[in-house]
Write an enzyme that holds these catalytic residues in place. Structure first.
Site, PDB file in Angstrom:
ATOM      1  N   TYR A 144     111.487   7.739  59.680  1.00 52.21           N
ATOM      2  CA  TYR A 144     110.021   7.779  59.614  1.00 52.21           C
ATOM      3  C   TYR A 144     109.497   6.356  59.494  1.00 52.21           C
ATOM      4  O   TYR A 144     109.968   5.581  58.661  1.00 52.21           O
ATOM      5  CB  TYR A 144     109.576   8.611  58.408  1.00 52.21           C
ATOM      6  CG  TYR A 144     108.076   8.742  58.270  1.00 52.21           C
ATOM      7  CD1 TYR A 144     107.335   9.468  59.204  1.00 52.21           C
ATOM      8  CD2 TYR A 144     107.395   8.134  57.212  1.00 52.21           C
ATOM      9  CE1 TYR A 144     105.957   9.592  59.078  1.00 52.21           C
ATOM     10  CE2 TYR A 144     106.010   8.263  57.081  1.00 52.21           C
ATOM     11  CZ  TYR A 144     105.298   8.994  58.011  1.00 52.21           C
ATOM     12  OH  TYR A 144     103.935   9.116  57.889  1.00 52.21           O
ATOM     13  N   ASP A 239     112.867  -1.337  58.925  1.00 50.23           N
ATOM     14  CA  ASP A 239     111.777  -0.743  58.171  1.00 50.23           C
ATOM     15  C   ASP A 239     112.256  -0.584  56.733  1.00 50.23           C
ATOM     16  O   ASP A 239     112.963   0.360  56.396  1.00 50.23           O
ATOM     17  CB  ASP A 239     111.390   0.606  58.782  1.00 50.23           C
ATOM     18  CG  ASP A 239     110.294   1.304  57.989  1.00 50.23           C
ATOM     19  OD1 ASP A 239     109.931   0.801  56.906  1.00 50.23           O
ATOM     20  OD2 ASP A 239     109.803   2.348  58.456  1.00 50.23           O
ATOM     21  N   LYS A 267     105.296   0.491  49.729  1.00 50.12           N
ATOM     22  CA  LYS A 267     105.756   1.116  48.479  1.00 50.12           C
ATOM     23  C   LYS A 267     105.934   0.101  47.324  1.00 50.12           C
ATOM     24  O   LYS A 267     104.944  -0.353  46.799  1.00 50.12           O
ATOM     25  CB  LYS A 267     106.982   1.981  48.758  1.00 50.12           C
ATOM     26  CG  LYS A 267     106.577   3.096  49.760  1.00 50.12           C
ATOM     27  CD  LYS A 267     107.574   4.181  49.993  1.00 50.12           C
ATOM     28  CE  LYS A 267     106.922   5.291  50.808  1.00 50.12           C
ATOM     29  NZ  LYS A 267     107.514   5.567  52.100  1.00 50.12           N
TER      30      LYS A 267
HETATM   31  C1  LIG Z   1     106.702   5.747  53.469  1.00 49.45           C
HETATM   32  C2  LIG Z   1     107.294   5.129  54.662  1.00 49.45           C
HETATM   33  C3  LIG Z   1     106.485   4.614  55.699  1.00 49.45           C
HETATM   34  C4  LIG Z   1     105.012   4.806  55.748  1.00 49.45           C
HETATM   35  O1  LIG Z   1     104.347   4.180  54.705  1.00 49.45           O
HETATM   36  P1  LIG Z   1     102.861   4.669  54.323  1.00 49.45           P
HETATM   37  O2  LIG Z   1     102.459   3.723  53.253  1.00 49.45           O
HETATM   38  O3  LIG Z   1     103.014   6.090  53.864  1.00 49.45           O
HETATM   39  O4  LIG Z   1     102.029   4.552  55.532  1.00 49.45           O
HETATM   40  C5  LIG Z   1     107.123   3.934  56.716  1.00 49.45           C
HETATM   41  N1  LIG Z   1     108.441   3.770  56.735  1.00 49.45           N
HETATM   42  C6  LIG Z   1     109.240   4.266  55.774  1.00 49.45           C
HETATM   43  C7  LIG Z   1     110.712   4.036  55.833  1.00 49.45           C
HETATM   44  C8  LIG Z   1     108.693   4.974  54.708  1.00 49.45           C
HETATM   45  O5  LIG Z   1     109.491   5.500  53.787  1.00 49.45           O
END
Ligand SMILES: *Cc1c(COP(=O)(O)O)cnc(C)c1O
Length: 426
Positions: A144, A239, A267
């Site tokens: 994701y 990511d 995060k």
């Molecule tokens: C949570 C997450 C996102 C998206 O971040 P948001 O702040 O919810 O837009 C992207 N990549 C990874 C790996 C994530 O865990």
């Protein structure tokens, strides 16, 4: 436990907010039942609107690595707010956070702040396309990267053709530039690269995956990806929205000893306020506006409250790196405890773990990619989830989500969690 008030609040919310929530996973669709409405939280505990106290294994999906309402973070935000909440002008604290973040992670010269992980990944891909002059990207099934159009893609017909949208509203035109590969399958990636030679801007990956449960890449897979990208002039985007400042100071780049070309954050870097970021070496970052041609902007980007929360959080982690080891030990303890109970109950399971990320899958087969993760028994998961919730333990309401341990969790909390599992009839 009683969840009357939460249910009433959910009914009311649904009248005015689609599905009653501002992010779908919160609605409990995967596990059934009504979501819990939170009133407040402190340390490892959530206190809901019905007066229940819950041990929290999500920590706002990762940001609160030191626990809820952590004092240095709260104090920094409160103090900063007295001086105004937003200016749309440069502030010194942006440079302070940038400098600290860059000093903690390997291999990065400059960083740009945005407001979410979604924005960070979307911008990183645009930058990669602008820098390389290529259009296509490869992503991995089950990873994701936020909800921007280029990432809402499912496998098309045939592995080496392009992807197709997995949400209405994403155009075929966008989908055709995103190719889909399987996690831990280097041969599949190589095939895709061969079939699209000279057209790929980037490969984006969760270096330790957390959005199909926790999945650890094999060393050969990660090394192979790095070599392939270097050979073919493709940018490797890590990511690290989940793993950054969680697995180690330097995140997955550090623990896997692999250097990415662009890294995205979110995060933890915002300490619980909305912050995302992307970073790279100077040559790449200078391609961004205003110095370079790739446009990217944000009215509230670098917001002083968000920066102060992030700065307080990273300062704590930078000064107390032993926290990463402490978290990993707690995760290991929880892993052993849960495994012992499930084995005793003769329930087929796999537990995946890396550092403070852990996930429990109700399947016989090793979980190494999206397909194997999807084989988990969701009926068992539902019983497990609701059984734990009834006993005051709040787990992610989906089998595809990793738990995020926070360092406020005590060994008594972990024991209470393991004991709760003993009582559940799976
Ligand atoms: C949570 C997450 C996102 C998206 O971040 P948001 O702040 O919810 O837009 C992207 N990549 C990874 C790996 C994530 O865990």
């Amino acid at each position: 436990m009683i969840y009357q008030r939460s249910s009433a609040l959910f009914t009311e919310a649904k009248k005015y907010i689609p599905g009653g929530v501002n992010s779908p996973v919160r609605a409990f669709k995967a596990v059934g039942g009504d979501p819990i409405f939170v009133k407040k939280a402190k340390g490892a505990y959530l206190y809901d609107e019905d007066g229940n106290k819950l041990i929290d294994y999500i920590a706002s999906w990762g940001p609160l690595i030191l626990g809820h309402a952590h004092e240095p973070v709260i104090n920094a935000v409160v103090e900063k707010a007295q001086n105004g909440t937003s200016f749309g002008m440069p502030t010194e604290i942006e440079t302070e956070l940038a400098k600290l973040a860059i000093s903690m992670v390997p291999n990065m010269d400059k960083i740009r702040f945005v407001n979410s992980g979604t924005e960070a990944c979307m911008s990183a891909v645009r930058l990669a396309r602008g820098f390389t002059g290529k259009d296509k990207i490869i992503k991995f099934a089950g990873c994701y990267h936020g909800h921007s159009d280029s990432f809402l893609i499912q496998a098309g017909s045939g592995a080496v053709t392009f992807g197709s949208p997995n949400s209405p509203g994403v155009t075929q035109g966008t989908a055709k530039d995103t190719l889909l590969a399987d996690y831990n399958d280097l041969a599949g990636v190589k095939e895709l690269v061969q079939a699209n030679k000279g057209e790929l801007a980037a490969i984006i990956i969760e270096p330790i995956a957390g959005n199909m449960g926790c999945i650890v890449p094999t060393e050969a897979f990660m090394k192979g990806l790095r070599e392939l990208c270097t050979q073919e002039g493709i940018l490797l985007i890590f990511d690290e929205v989940m793993t950054g400042f969680r697995l180690a100071k330097g995140g997955a780049q550090e623990v896997l000893n692999i250097k990415a070309d662009i890294v995205t954050y979110g995060k933890v870097i915002g300490g619980g306020l909305p912050v995302g970021a992307f970073a790279a070496r100077t040559e790449i970052m200078d391609f961004l506006a205003p110095d370079g041609p790739v446009y990217q902007a944000g009215t509230l980007s670098g917001n002083p409250l968000a920066m102060s929360a992030g700065l307080a959080m990273l300062t704590e982690l930078n000064n107390n790196p032993e926290v990463f080891e402490s978290l990993a030990k707690k995760a290991e303890y929880l892993h052993k405890g849960i495994a012992e109970v499930l084995t005793g109950k003769k329930i087929a399971h796999q537990i995946n773990r890396y550092g403070s990320m852990i996930s429990v899958h109700f399947t016989d087969e090793p979980v190494v990619d999206f397909a194997s993760s999807a084989k988990g028994n969701n009926e068992t998961f539902k019983k497990y989830f609701h059984g734990m919730l009834e006993r005051g333990v709040y787990l992610p309401p989906s089998a595809f989500e990793s738990y995020f341990l926070n360092d406020a969790l005590s060994y008594e909390d972990l024991d209470a969690t393991i004991n709760a599992l003993k009582e559940i009839d799976l």
